[in-house]
Structures are given as structure tokens and as C-alpha cells.
Design a protein around this motif. Sequence first.
Motif, PDB file in Angstrom:
ATOM      1  N   ASN A   1       0.797  -1.221   0.000  1.00 51.71           N
ATOM      2  CA  ASN A   1       0.000   0.000   0.000  1.00 51.71           C
ATOM      3  C   ASN A   1       0.835   1.279   0.000  1.00 51.71           C
ATOM      4  OD1 ASN A   1      -2.735  -1.243   0.373  1.00 51.71           O
ATOM      5  ND2 ASN A   1      -1.785  -1.981   2.260  1.00 51.71           N
ATOM      6  N   LEU A   2       2.026   1.225   0.588  1.00 48.76           N
ATOM      7  CA  LEU A   2       2.855   2.420   0.735  1.00 48.76           C
ATOM      8  C   LEU A   2       4.267   2.113   0.267  1.00 48.76           C
ATOM      9  CD1 LEU A   2       1.745   3.469   4.352  1.00 48.76           C
ATOM     10  CD2 LEU A   2       0.985   4.492   2.196  1.00 48.76           C
ATOM     11  N   PHE A   3       4.861   3.072  -0.438  1.00 43.25           N
ATOM     12  CA  PHE A   3       6.232   2.908  -0.908  1.00 43.25           C
ATOM     13  C   PHE A   3       7.199   3.379   0.175  1.00 43.25           C
ATOM     14  CE2 PHE A   3       5.099   3.131  -5.709  1.00 43.25           C
ATOM     15  CZ  PHE A   3       4.599   1.836  -5.639  1.00 43.25           C
ATOM     16  N   LEU A   4       7.223   2.628   1.280  1.00 42.60           N
ATOM     17  CA  LEU A   4       8.128   2.873   2.390  1.00 42.60           C
ATOM     18  C   LEU A   4       8.899   1.582   2.671  1.00 42.60           C
ATOM     19  CD1 LEU A   4       5.689   4.770   4.816  1.00 42.60           C
ATOM     20  CD2 LEU A   4       7.444   5.790   3.353  1.00 42.60           C
TER      21      LEU A   4
ATOM     22  N   ARG B   1      -0.065  -0.772  -4.901  1.00 43.25           N
ATOM     23  CA  ARG B   1      -0.785   0.497  -5.090  1.00 43.25           C
ATOM     24  C   ARG B   1       0.173   1.572  -5.590  1.00 43.25           C
ATOM     25  NH1 ARG B   1      -2.240   5.386  -2.749  1.00 43.25           N
ATOM     26  NH2 ARG B   1      -0.680   5.124  -1.118  1.00 43.25           N
ATOM     27  N   ILE B   2      -0.227   2.236  -6.673  1.00 47.69           N
ATOM     28  CA  ILE B   2       0.552   3.331  -7.239  1.00 47.69           C
ATOM     29  C   ILE B   2       0.052   4.640  -6.636  1.00 47.69           C
ATOM     30  CG2 ILE B   2       1.312   4.457  -9.361  1.00 47.69           C
ATOM     31  CD1 ILE B   2       2.143   1.497  -9.032  1.00 47.69           C
ATOM     32  N   PRO B   3       0.924   5.443  -6.006  1.00 44.57           N
ATOM     33  CA  PRO B   3       0.473   6.692  -5.363  1.00 44.57           C
ATOM     34  C   PRO B   3      -0.220   7.625  -6.359  1.00 44.57           C
ATOM     35  CG  PRO B   3       2.744   6.177  -4.753  1.00 44.57           C
ATOM     36  CD  PRO B   3       2.377   5.226  -5.851  1.00 44.57           C
ATOM     37  N   GLY B   4      -1.097   8.473  -5.832  1.00 44.37           N
ATOM     38  CA  GLY B   4      -1.875   9.360  -6.681  1.00 44.37           C
ATOM     39  C   GLY B   4      -1.045  10.356  -7.460  1.00 44.37           C
ATOM     40  N   TRP B   5       0.156  10.709  -6.974  1.00 44.50           N
ATOM     41  CA  TRP B   5       0.982  11.686  -7.674  1.00 44.50           C
ATOM     42  C   TRP B   5       1.783  11.065  -8.812  1.00 44.50           C
ATOM     43  CZ3 TRP B   5       6.139  10.508  -7.405  1.00 44.50           C
ATOM     44  CH2 TRP B   5       6.561   9.721  -6.346  1.00 44.50           C
ATOM     45  N   VAL B   6       1.729   9.745  -8.961  1.00 43.56           N
ATOM     46  CA  VAL B   6       2.424   9.054 -10.054  1.00 43.56           C
ATOM     47  C   VAL B   6       1.436   8.793 -11.186  1.00 43.56           C
ATOM     48  CG1 VAL B   6       3.656   6.959 -10.725  1.00 43.56           C
ATOM     49  CG2 VAL B   6       4.053   7.963  -8.472  1.00 43.56           C
TER      50      VAL B   6
ATOM     51  N   GLY C   1      -8.119  -0.425 -10.364  1.00 39.09           N
ATOM     52  CA  GLY C   1      -8.038   0.907  -9.760  1.00 39.09           C
ATOM     53  C   GLY C   1      -6.609   1.406  -9.879  1.00 39.09           C
ATOM     54  N   ARG C   2      -5.990   1.712  -8.725  1.00 39.12           N
ATOM     55  CA  ARG C   2      -4.593   2.141  -8.742  1.00 39.12           C
ATOM     56  C   ARG C   2      -3.641   1.016  -8.306  1.00 39.12           C
ATOM     57  NH1 ARG C   2      -3.810   7.236 -10.167  1.00 39.12           N
ATOM     58  NH2 ARG C   2      -1.597   6.981  -9.647  1.00 39.12           N
ATOM     59  N   TYR C   3      -4.118  -0.211  -8.282  1.00 43.75           N
ATOM     60  CA  TYR C   3      -3.281  -1.347  -7.916  1.00 43.75           C
ATOM     61  C   TYR C   3      -2.834  -2.102  -9.166  1.00 43.75           C
ATOM     62  CZ  TYR C   3      -4.334  -0.901  -2.947  1.00 43.75           C
ATOM     63  OH  TYR C   3      -4.432  -0.450  -1.642  1.00 43.75           O
TER      64      TYR C   3
ATOM     65  N   GLY D   1       7.494  13.995  -4.583  1.00 39.28           N
ATOM     66  CA  GLY D   1       6.533  12.917  -4.412  1.00 39.28           C
ATOM     67  C   GLY D   1       5.591  13.282  -3.285  1.00 39.28           C
ATOM     68  N   SER D   2       5.542  12.474  -2.241  1.00 38.70           N
ATOM     69  CA  SER D   2       4.687  12.772  -1.086  1.00 38.70           C
ATOM     70  C   SER D   2       5.504  13.213   0.121  1.00 38.70           C
ATOM     71  CB  SER D   2       3.860  11.535  -0.727  1.00 38.70           C
ATOM     72  OG  SER D   2       4.704  10.428  -0.485  1.00 38.70           O
TER      73      SER D   2
END
Length: 215
Positions: free
Chosen positions: A67-70, A102-107, A127-129, A167-168
Motif C-alpha cells: 500500500n505504501l512505498f516505504l 498500489r501506485i500513489p496518486g501523484w504518479v 483501480g490504482r493497484y 513525491g509525497s
Amino acid sequence: MRRSSGGDSKNDAVLKRFLGGFGNAAPNGVPHHLCDLAGCCTANGSQALYYAWHGITRFHDGVSTVNLFLNRASPWMDVDSYLPYEGRVVLRNKQAHTALVRIPGWVELGQVRNFVDGKPMHPPLAGRYEIFEGLKPNNEIRLEFRVKEETDRYTIDDKEYHVTFRGSTVVDIDPRDTDAKDYPMYQRDSMKADKAPMREVKRFVADRIIPLGTY
């Protein structure tokens, strides 16, 4: 944070004791007196960190959801993020047969390049996945994309701030508050580089996950 020119040994010692705590602050600095940094903020802020860590990647019936690119190491998949420096995320599979990423909304979805073990892939979208199927242990998924640097305006307590994101990630806030005794935040010029700094670390993999809402 780093000490401002107006700091002193007494306040710096107090701040060091509070390292890892949560409290009230201005958008770009912490008051040097620290009188507001106490109580419920630290307890609830620490729980929020766990919720974010928990949500980076989850696993159920052979499906790993990212879910998160961390950065996070887990028994089913490791997430290696190069953000905010580079638009690159590497997923090292251990147990999953399917990954939902999940691809972040800013990408921009159409500009993401995907690779599995170095080979270009065009995974389907929900969706965004992005959906990667038929995975085997030790497969490596790599995603590459452009990192946007943007500045937004926010009005906080009747004062306008310009917040710069890569990015975020917040990398700068303007204007700076003028009290030289406060401890500045978001002095992150180094994060505007286009090459991620690398260092060797020993990673920790939790052997059990505490369900959300337990505490």
C-alpha cells in the motif's frame, strides 16, 4: 531536527531526552521551551507510526498487498524504496504468489515501468493497484517512475506557507519562522538530490503482527 544558532545546552539536553516524542509545533519548527511537548501526543503518535508501518504491506492467502512505498522487511515480501530521491521501488518476494501494488496518486499510471527479475512486464490494473501474478520465491519486482517536485500553498493560523514536495515527502517550507531559538524542521535540501544515499543495515522482521485496534 538540528540545533539552531539560538539553542543552548540546557534546552538541547531536554530536547535530546524527548527524541522520538510527539507534541505541538509550528509548521516548520519546534518551540525551544518544549512546554507543550508532552502527554497524549506521544502515546497516540506512537500508535499512528505502528498503523502506518502495518499498512506498508499486508499478506493473506498468498497475496501480498503493498500500500505504501516505504521501507519494510516482512516474512512474505521486502519493500525497498528509493524515494524521495529516485522514482524506484524494489519488492523482493518471499512467500507471495500474487502481489497487489498500489501506485500513489501523484504518479501517472501510464508512465510506470515494471520489471520482474529484470524483464519488462505490463501488469493489469485494478483501480490504482498493479497486479503481479504467478510469482515465485526470490522473484524481484522493480517499479520505476518520475518523481514530481511540486509546491502547494496552505493557510495555517491565518498565515500562508509554501510547502515543497518531492513525491509525497515534504522537503521544504517557506517562510521560515523568525524565532532563532526554535528548532527548525524540514531543512531537507539533501533530499532534493536525484541519487539515493546507500548504507548497509541489519533489518528486523517481526515474527508476529499485533492486530490493529488491540490497544
